[in-house]
Design a protein around this motif. Structure first.
Motif, short mmCIF file in Angstrom:
data_model
loop_
_atom_site.label_atom_id
_atom_site.label_comp_id
_atom_site.label_asym_id
_atom_site.label_seq_id
_atom_site.Cartn_x
_atom_site.Cartn_y
_atom_site.Cartn_z
N ILE A 25 0.83 -1.22 0.00
CA ILE A 25 0.00 0.00 0.00
C ILE A 25 0.85 1.26 0.00
CG2 ILE A 25 -2.04 -1.08 1.00
CD1 ILE A 25 -1.32 0.13 3.66
N GLY A 26 2.10 1.13 0.46
CA GLY A 26 2.98 2.30 0.49
C GLY A 26 3.32 2.84 -0.88
N GLY A 27 3.53 1.94 -1.85
CA GLY A 27 3.86 2.39 -3.20
C GLY A 27 2.79 3.30 -3.77
N PRO A 28 1.56 2.80 -3.90
CA PRO A 28 0.53 3.64 -4.51
C PRO A 28 0.00 4.76 -3.62
CG PRO A 28 -0.33 1.43 -4.10
CD PRO A 28 1.12 1.42 -3.74
N PHE A 29 -0.01 4.56 -2.31
CA PHE A 29 -0.68 5.54 -1.45
C PHE A 29 0.29 6.47 -0.71
CE2 PHE A 29 -3.70 2.20 -2.24
CZ PHE A 29 -4.82 2.93 -2.59
N GLY A 64 2.70 7.41 -4.13
CA GLY A 64 1.96 7.79 -5.32
C GLY A 64 2.39 7.05 -6.57
N THR A 65 3.11 5.91 -6.42
CA THR A 65 3.55 5.10 -7.55
C THR A 65 2.36 4.28 -8.05
OG1 THR A 65 5.71 4.92 -6.48
CG2 THR A 65 5.27 3.43 -8.33
N ASN A 66 1.90 4.56 -9.26
CA ASN A 66 0.75 3.85 -9.84
C ASN A 66 -0.48 3.91 -8.93
OD1 ASN A 66 2.20 3.04 -12.16
ND2 ASN A 66 3.09 1.35 -11.00
N GLY A 67 -0.65 5.02 -8.27
CA GLY A 67 -1.80 5.17 -7.38
C GLY A 67 -2.00 6.62 -7.00
N PRO A 68 -2.94 6.88 -6.12
CA PRO A 68 -3.35 8.25 -5.83
C PRO A 68 -2.45 9.03 -4.88
CG PRO A 68 -4.64 6.73 -4.54
CD PRO A 68 -3.77 5.89 -5.45
N GLY A 69 -1.57 8.37 -4.11
CA GLY A 69 -0.77 9.09 -3.12
C GLY A 69 -1.65 9.64 -2.01
N GLY A 70 -1.17 10.66 -1.32
CA GLY A 70 -1.98 11.36 -0.33
C GLY A 70 -1.99 10.77 1.07
N TRP A 71 -1.11 9.81 1.35
CA TRP A 71 -1.08 9.16 2.66
C TRP A 71 0.34 9.14 3.23
CZ3 TRP A 71 -4.94 6.50 5.46
CH2 TRP A 71 -6.20 6.45 4.85
N ARG A 96 -5.22 15.65 6.35
CA ARG A 96 -5.45 15.84 7.79
C ARG A 96 -4.15 16.09 8.55
NH1 ARG A 96 -7.06 13.44 11.81
NH2 ARG A 96 -6.33 11.34 11.38
N MET A 97 -3.05 15.52 8.08
CA MET A 97 -1.75 15.69 8.72
C MET A 97 -0.73 15.98 7.62
SD MET A 97 0.25 13.22 11.45
CE MET A 97 0.82 12.01 10.28
N PRO A 98 -0.63 17.25 7.21
CA PRO A 98 0.22 17.60 6.06
C PRO A 98 1.71 17.31 6.27
CG PRO A 98 -1.22 19.43 6.67
CD PRO A 98 -1.38 18.39 7.71
N THR A 99 2.19 17.39 7.51
CA THR A 99 3.60 17.12 7.78
C THR A 99 3.70 16.16 8.96
OG1 THR A 99 3.78 19.00 9.29
CG2 THR A 99 4.34 19.41 6.98
N LEU A 100 4.81 15.46 9.00
CA LEU A 100 5.06 14.56 10.12
C LEU A 100 5.45 15.38 11.35
CD1 LEU A 100 7.12 11.77 8.32
CD2 LEU A 100 4.73 11.67 9.05
N PRO A 101 5.11 14.89 12.54
CA PRO A 101 5.47 15.65 13.75
C PRO A 101 6.99 15.63 13.98
CG PRO A 101 4.51 13.53 14.34
CD PRO A 101 4.38 13.66 12.85
N ASP A 102 7.47 16.57 14.76
CA ASP A 102 8.89 16.63 15.12
C ASP A 102 9.21 15.70 16.28
OD1 ASP A 102 9.51 18.51 13.16
OD2 ASP A 102 8.99 20.18 14.46
#
Length: 190
Positions: free
Chosen positions: A56-60, A63-70, A96-102
């Motif tokens: 699921i990491g590739g496409p989501f 964004g490899t062959n998928g929608p990304g956004g996760w 909902r969480m545009p950046t990873l926390p510090d």
């Protein structure tokens, strides 16, 4: 900080000290003030989790062959409402969480969580963590059992888990929230 803000004051000092001093071969969680520990996963359980993350990491995530956004992460440490929980995998929609926390942990409730079941963790994952995830408002939960070669996909509806589908062996996985791209369940078994 989210509406589910973490408060360290809710955790007994002795419980938190025991949590912080666990050996490296143990995974610890604090739920309702109680320390829960399990050994690190066996190889086939690690393989299932890692393979699912790749699938699921590739496409989501990428964004490899998928929608990304996760954001899709292995074993993120969640600090929510005084609990410390470590799902095997979790995902957040980037809207909902545009950046990873510090910090080394997350205070935002994930949109999706996944537990890789083993004989040692299955009861805890189902009886303790599933209701907790529902209470927090995690929208989607997958349970993967490498011994039975089964994936169960749940969706939260009116505060209760609804089983969307149970897949087995080499079934095609194309389930919410990752139904925009599919993969064979067989990739999890090695």
């Amino acid at each position: 900080m989210s509406a589910h803000a973490f408060n360290l004051d809710n955790i007994d000092d002795a419980v938190f000290d025991a949590f912080m001093n666990l050996p490296e071969n143990m995974v610890g969680e604090i739920i309702a003030g109680e320390l829960h520990t399990v050994p690190r996963p066996a190889p086939k359980h690690s393989l299932a989790g890692s393979s699912l993350g790749f699938s699921i990491g590739g496409p989501f995530h990428h964004g490899t062959n998928g929608p990304g956004g996760w954001w899709i992460l292995d074993e993120p440490e969640l600090h929510i409402e005084g609990d410390i929980v470590v799902p095997d995998l979790a995902g957040w929609r980037r809207e909902r969480m545009p950046t990873l926390p510090d910090t080394a942990w997350f205070e935002a409730v994930p949109d999706w969580a996944c537990e890789i079941l083993s004989p040692r963790t299955a009861r805890h994952d189902r009886v303790v963590k599933m209701p907790l995830y529902a209470h927090w408002g995690v929208r989607h939960l997958w349970l993967v059992d490498p011994d039975l070669r089964v994936l169960e996909a749940y969706e939260l509806s009116a505060g209760k888990w609804v089983l969307l589908k149970a897949l087995q062996e080499d079934d095609e996985v194309q389930l919410p929230p990752f139904d925009a791209a599919g993969f064979s369940l067989a990739t999890l078994w090695g």
